[in-house]
Design an enzyme around this catalytic site. Structure first.
Site, short mmCIF file in Angstrom:
data_model
loop_
_atom_site.label_atom_id
_atom_site.label_comp_id
_atom_site.label_asym_id
_atom_site.label_seq_id
_atom_site.Cartn_x
_atom_site.Cartn_y
_atom_site.Cartn_z
N ASP A 183 0.82 -1.22 0.00
CA ASP A 183 0.00 0.00 0.00
C ASP A 183 0.85 1.26 0.00
O ASP A 183 2.04 1.23 0.31
CB ASP A 183 -0.82 0.04 1.30
CG ASP A 183 -2.09 -0.76 1.17
OD1 ASP A 183 -2.42 -1.17 0.06
OD2 ASP A 183 -2.74 -0.94 2.21
N LYS A 209 -3.61 3.46 -2.72
CA LYS A 209 -4.80 4.28 -2.95
C LYS A 209 -4.97 5.09 -1.70
O LYS A 209 -4.80 4.59 -0.59
CB LYS A 209 -5.96 3.38 -3.32
CG LYS A 209 -6.84 2.83 -2.29
CD LYS A 209 -7.74 1.77 -2.97
CE LYS A 209 -8.03 0.63 -2.03
NZ LYS A 209 -8.61 1.05 -0.78
N MET A 259 -7.24 9.16 9.64
CA MET A 259 -7.82 9.75 8.43
C MET A 259 -8.70 10.95 8.77
O MET A 259 -9.79 11.13 8.21
CB MET A 259 -8.64 8.68 7.67
CG MET A 259 -7.75 7.57 7.14
SD MET A 259 -8.66 6.25 6.32
CE MET A 259 -9.01 5.16 7.69
N1 SAH Z 1 -3.84 0.09 9.13
C1 SAH Z 1 -3.25 1.38 9.43
C2 SAH Z 1 -4.24 2.51 9.24
C3 SAH Z 1 -4.67 2.67 7.81
S1 SAH Z 1 -5.75 4.00 7.59
C4 SAH Z 1 -2.71 1.35 10.86
O1 SAH Z 1 -2.99 0.42 11.61
O2 SAH Z 1 -1.97 2.27 11.22
C5 SAH Z 1 -4.66 5.29 7.10
C6 SAH Z 1 -4.51 6.29 8.22
O3 SAH Z 1 -3.65 5.77 9.21
C7 SAH Z 1 -3.87 7.59 7.82
O4 SAH Z 1 -4.79 8.48 7.23
C8 SAH Z 1 -3.40 8.10 9.15
O5 SAH Z 1 -4.46 8.58 9.91
C9 SAH Z 1 -2.93 6.81 9.80
N2 SAH Z 1 -1.50 6.56 9.56
C10 SAH Z 1 -0.96 5.46 9.04
N3 SAH Z 1 0.39 5.53 9.03
C11 SAH Z 1 0.69 6.73 9.57
C12 SAH Z 1 1.91 7.40 9.87
N4 SAH Z 1 3.10 6.87 9.60
N5 SAH Z 1 1.83 8.61 10.45
C13 SAH Z 1 0.66 9.16 10.74
N6 SAH Z 1 -0.52 8.59 10.48
C14 SAH Z 1 -0.51 7.38 9.92
#
Ligand code: SAH
Length: 283
Positions: free
Chosen positions: A50, A71, A186
């Site tokens: 991703d 995406k 998000m």
């Molecule tokens: N599965 C992922 C979340 C996916 S949804 C998890 O467990 O972290 C995508 C959202 O995750 C982003 O919009 C943001 O809010 C958060 N996110 C994921 N990686 C991030 C990072 N390195 N720094 C800040 N926010 C992050």
């Protein structure tokens, strides 16, 4: 450098042909991968990854084909179906497939949907959890997602759903009143709406908010703000997603626990940010 990491002797699972392993890559820093993730990277024929997966991580799998399935920001769900079906196809072609997702695959990552499609098509799967951004990303900013003096619960919220805007379907009053600490994924796109909902539900303008972008990477940025000033502060700092947003008093702990600044010789701003008036006890 990649060669120096060998897995300790153990009966590591074997990624067989025709299997798909759905694996969390953590929030960014490759050191936050699990050993199961490393074991998977070493064996995969193909890695479908991703947008939020840091590409340095793929260097640990030079033998594999790397397929980008990125995406961002609630694009049409047909695309999600395409990704799931691509995984089915690859597995049926006899590949050892690693589906690598940012953070934890089962936390706001559509991992559940992909796993379901695979199972419905008779593809054998393994799930490898990862460190989610809403916990690990905040930890890299010195914000503990729970602290005994602040919260006995934490709520993880997403600003997006299938329709793009999840803020309308959430019971903000219940969340605001039921959980001392709220972690928002998000949330950048609809931050104005989220802030208004929390204020309308009774959270104060002065409520601390911490926002961490590209957490755990070299580009990590941290904003300390309040509900009252958050939108203006985000704009002034020019911050962009991905960001995790933490609402609650645990954000204050960063004044004592900003370990990344401390590592650069900057002293903590406040050793007792929650005003306990006494040193924290053990236990
Ligand atoms: N599965 C992922 C979340 C996916 S949804 C998890 O467990 O972290 C995508 C959202 O995750 C982003 O919009 C943001 O809010 C958060 N996110 C994921 N990686 C991030 C990072 N390195 N720094 C800040 N926010 C992050």
């Amino acid at each position: 450098m990649t060669d120096s990491l060998s897995l300790p002797a153990s009966n590591w699972p074997v990624l067989e042909q025709g299997w798909v392993w759905l694996c969390g890559a953590g929030p960014g820093d490759p050191g936050l991968l699990t050993l199961h993730a490393l074991n998977a990277l070493r064996q995969a024929d193909v890695i479908v990854y991703d947008a939020l997966v840091q590409t340095d991580i793929l260097e640990w799998a030079p033998q594999a084909e790397h397929i980008y399935a990125g995406k961002r920001g609630g694009k049409p769900s047909a695309k999600q179906r395409d990704i799931s079906l691509r995984l089915v196809e690859l597995a049926r072609a006899g590949k050892r497939v690693l589906r690598l997702k940012g953070g934890d695959p089962f936390v706001f990552g559509r991992g559940g949907e992909e796993a379901q499609t695979l199972v419905q098509h008779g593809i054998p799967i393994r799930i490898i959890p990862g460190i989610t951004a809403g916990i690990g990303g905040l930890a890299y900013a010195g914000i503990p997602v729970t602290h005994r003096d602040v919260n006995q619960s934490v709520t993880f919220v997403t600003g997006h759903d299938q329709t793009g805007d999840a803020t309308g379907s959430l019971d903000w009053k219940a969340i605001a009143q039921g959980s001392q600490v709220i972690v928002i994924y998000m949330g950048m796109k609809h931050i104005g709406r989220i802030v208004s909902e929390l204020l309308a539900a009774g959270r104060p303008l002065s409520e601390p908010v911490g926002l961490v972008t590209t957490a755990t990477t070299a580009d990590q940025k941290v904003l300390e703000s309040t509900l009252g000033t958050l939108e203006a502060d985000i704009a002034a700092a020019g911050l962009e997603p991905p960001a995790v947003i933490c609402v609650g008093r645990s954000v204050l702990m960063r004044q004592a626990l900003d370990w990344q600044s401390m590592a650069q010789g900057i002293a903590p701003r406040n050793l007792d940010p929650l005003d306990r008036g006494r040193p924290a006890e053990a236990g």
